[in-house]
Design a protein around this motif. Structure first.
Motif, PDB file in Angstrom:
ATOM      1  N   UNK A 111       0.837  -1.199   0.000  1.00 42.61           N
ATOM      2  CA  UNK A 111       0.000   0.000   0.000  1.00 42.61           C
ATOM      3  C   UNK A 111       0.873   1.250   0.000  1.00 42.61           C
ATOM      4  N   UNK A 112       0.404   2.290  -0.674  1.00 43.19           N
ATOM      5  CA  UNK A 112       1.159   3.552  -0.657  1.00 43.19           C
ATOM      6  C   UNK A 112       1.286   4.107   0.758  1.00 43.19           C
ATOM      7  N   UNK A 113       2.328   4.854   0.958  1.00 46.28           N
ATOM      8  CA  UNK A 113       2.570   5.521   2.234  1.00 46.28           C
ATOM      9  C   UNK A 113       1.440   6.490   2.560  1.00 46.28           C
ATOM     10  N   UNK A 114       1.056   6.533   3.815  1.00 47.68           N
ATOM     11  CA  UNK A 114       0.010   7.475   4.234  1.00 47.68           C
ATOM     12  C   UNK A 114       0.445   8.921   4.009  1.00 47.68           C
ATOM     13  N   UNK A 115       1.731   9.205   4.138  1.00 52.60           N
ATOM     14  CA  UNK A 115       2.264  10.551   3.905  1.00 52.60           C
ATOM     15  C   UNK A 115       2.058  10.955   2.444  1.00 52.60           C
ATOM     16  N   UNK A 116       2.351  10.037   1.546  1.00 55.18           N
ATOM     17  CA  UNK A 116       2.189  10.323   0.121  1.00 55.18           C
ATOM     18  C   UNK A 116       0.711  10.427  -0.239  1.00 55.18           C
ATOM     19  N   UNK A 136       4.766   0.702  -5.851  1.00 61.97           N
ATOM     20  CA  UNK A 136       3.552   0.889  -5.042  1.00 61.97           C
ATOM     21  C   UNK A 136       2.991   2.296  -5.181  1.00 61.97           C
ATOM     22  N   UNK A 137       3.863   3.296  -5.259  1.00 65.45           N
ATOM     23  CA  UNK A 137       3.367   4.667  -5.419  1.00 65.45           C
ATOM     24  C   UNK A 137       3.054   4.979  -6.874  1.00 65.45           C
ATOM     25  N   UNK A 138       3.897   4.524  -7.792  1.00 67.94           N
ATOM     26  CA  UNK A 138       3.662   4.771  -9.217  1.00 67.94           C
ATOM     27  C   UNK A 138       2.313   4.211  -9.645  1.00 67.94           C
ATOM     28  N   UNK A 139       2.002   3.011  -9.209  1.00 68.31           N
ATOM     29  CA  UNK A 139       0.722   2.376  -9.575  1.00 68.31           C
ATOM     30  C   UNK A 139      -0.457   3.176  -9.037  1.00 68.31           C
ATOM     31  N   UNK A 140      -0.352   3.592  -7.794  1.00 69.37           N
ATOM     32  CA  UNK A 140      -1.444   4.362  -7.199  1.00 69.37           C
ATOM     33  C   UNK A 140      -1.598   5.715  -7.891  1.00 69.37           C
ATOM     34  N   UNK A 141      -0.484   6.396  -8.139  1.00 75.41           N
ATOM     35  CA  UNK A 141      -0.533   7.696  -8.813  1.00 75.41           C
ATOM     36  C   UNK A 141      -1.126   7.567 -10.216  1.00 75.41           C
ATOM     37  N   UNK A 142      -0.718   6.541 -10.948  1.00 73.81           N
ATOM     38  CA  UNK A 142      -1.259   6.315 -12.293  1.00 73.81           C
ATOM     39  C   UNK A 142      -2.765   6.087 -12.236  1.00 73.81           C
ATOM     40  N   UNK A 143      -3.204   5.373 -11.228  1.00 73.57           N
ATOM     41  CA  UNK A 143      -4.635   5.118 -11.063  1.00 73.57           C
ATOM     42  C   UNK A 143      -5.398   6.421 -10.796  1.00 73.57           C
ATOM     43  N   UNK A 149       7.291  15.194  -7.354  1.00 72.81           N
ATOM     44  CA  UNK A 149       8.355  14.211  -7.170  1.00 72.81           C
ATOM     45  C   UNK A 149       8.067  13.474  -5.872  1.00 72.81           C
ATOM     46  N   UNK A 150       8.074  12.152  -5.964  1.00 72.34           N
ATOM     47  CA  UNK A 150       7.829  11.286  -4.821  1.00 72.34           C
ATOM     48  C   UNK A 150       9.105  10.496  -4.546  1.00 72.34           C
ATOM     49  N   UNK A 151       9.540  10.507  -3.291  1.00 68.97           N
ATOM     50  CA  UNK A 151      10.663   9.673  -2.872  1.00 68.97           C
ATOM     51  C   UNK A 151      10.258   9.033  -1.553  1.00 68.97           C
ATOM     52  N   UNK A 152      10.329   7.715  -1.505  1.00 68.15           N
ATOM     53  CA  UNK A 152       9.954   7.006  -0.286  1.00 68.15           C
ATOM     54  C   UNK A 152      10.989   5.939   0.043  1.00 68.15           C
ATOM     55  N   UNK A 153      11.518   6.041   1.235  1.00 63.90           N
ATOM     56  CA  UNK A 153      12.446   5.046   1.775  1.00 63.90           C
ATOM     57  C   UNK A 153      13.680   4.865   0.909  1.00 63.90           C
ATOM     58  N   UNK A 154      14.223   5.978   0.467  1.00 59.86           N
ATOM     59  CA  UNK A 154      15.449   5.978  -0.333  1.00 59.86           C
ATOM     60  C   UNK A 154      16.220   7.250  -0.010  1.00 59.86           C
ATOM     61  N   UNK A 155      17.538   7.135   0.088  1.00 57.85           N
ATOM     62  CA  UNK A 155      18.379   8.300   0.336  1.00 57.85           C
ATOM     63  C   UNK A 155      19.687   8.171  -0.433  1.00 57.85           C
TER      64      UNK A 155
END
Length: 177
Positions: free
Chosen positions: A11-16, A38-45, A91-97
């Protein structure tokens, strides 16, 4: 429109989810280090056009054939800095640095574009991986990096319990010029 069923782990992050509606309707969004999408799919939807970038071809393959997603293989940490072909409304970044990219993201964000970033911070080493300090933000690091460059709309840091215990730092910011 294809409905995507996601288990809790995917599931996408609640923050996003909370801040994505600030991105221009049907805008172009970069999902950086997207993993299996997970975020790309949700955003595309939601109708966004998504450039999903990752270095793992197996993960990117999970987005093949999904409308509104352009998956791109790219090693973001290669010796030669990545070249981004577009500017983005979000721009979405999750759990990456990868610290060398932090200010680059501002440069490829369109005026009024939204940056939504969340990743691990110091203290996470007591809860699990990552535990290497190179991959953990220092306290207030996202705020200190982005507040001189973008209008900070929201910022938080600390321990979260879901989807698993972690120490996270999160920011949502807008490019005003």
């Amino acid at each position: 429109m294809i409905k995507l069923s996601l288990n809790t782990q995917d599931a996408p992050s609640s923050w996003i989810l909370k801040f994505a509606p600030l991105i221009k309707n049907q805008g172009l969004v970069l999902d950086l280090a997207c993993g299996s999408g997970r975020h790309a799919k949700w955003l595309a939807q939601q109708g966004y056009q998504v450039n999903a970038i990752d270095r793992d071809p197996t993960a990117l393959a999970q987005m093949e054939g999904i409308g509104n997603i352009h998956a791109q293989l790219m090693d973001l940490e290669a010796a030669t800095p990545p070249i981004f072909e577009h500017n983005y409304d979000g721009i979405i970044v999750s759990r990456y640095l990868h610290r060398p990219l932090l200010t680059t993201l501002v440069k490829i964000l369109n005026p009024n574009g939204i940056l939504i970033y969340e990743t691990f911070m110091q203290g996470n080493e007591r809860l699990g991986k990552p535990s290497n300090p190179d991959f953990l933000l220092k306290p207030d690091e996202l705020l200190n990096t982005y507040s001189p460059l973008l209008k900070v709309l929201a910022f938080e840091q600390g321990e979260v319990m879901a989807p698993r215990p972690a120490m996270l730092q999160r920011i949502c910011a807008q490019k005003t010029t």
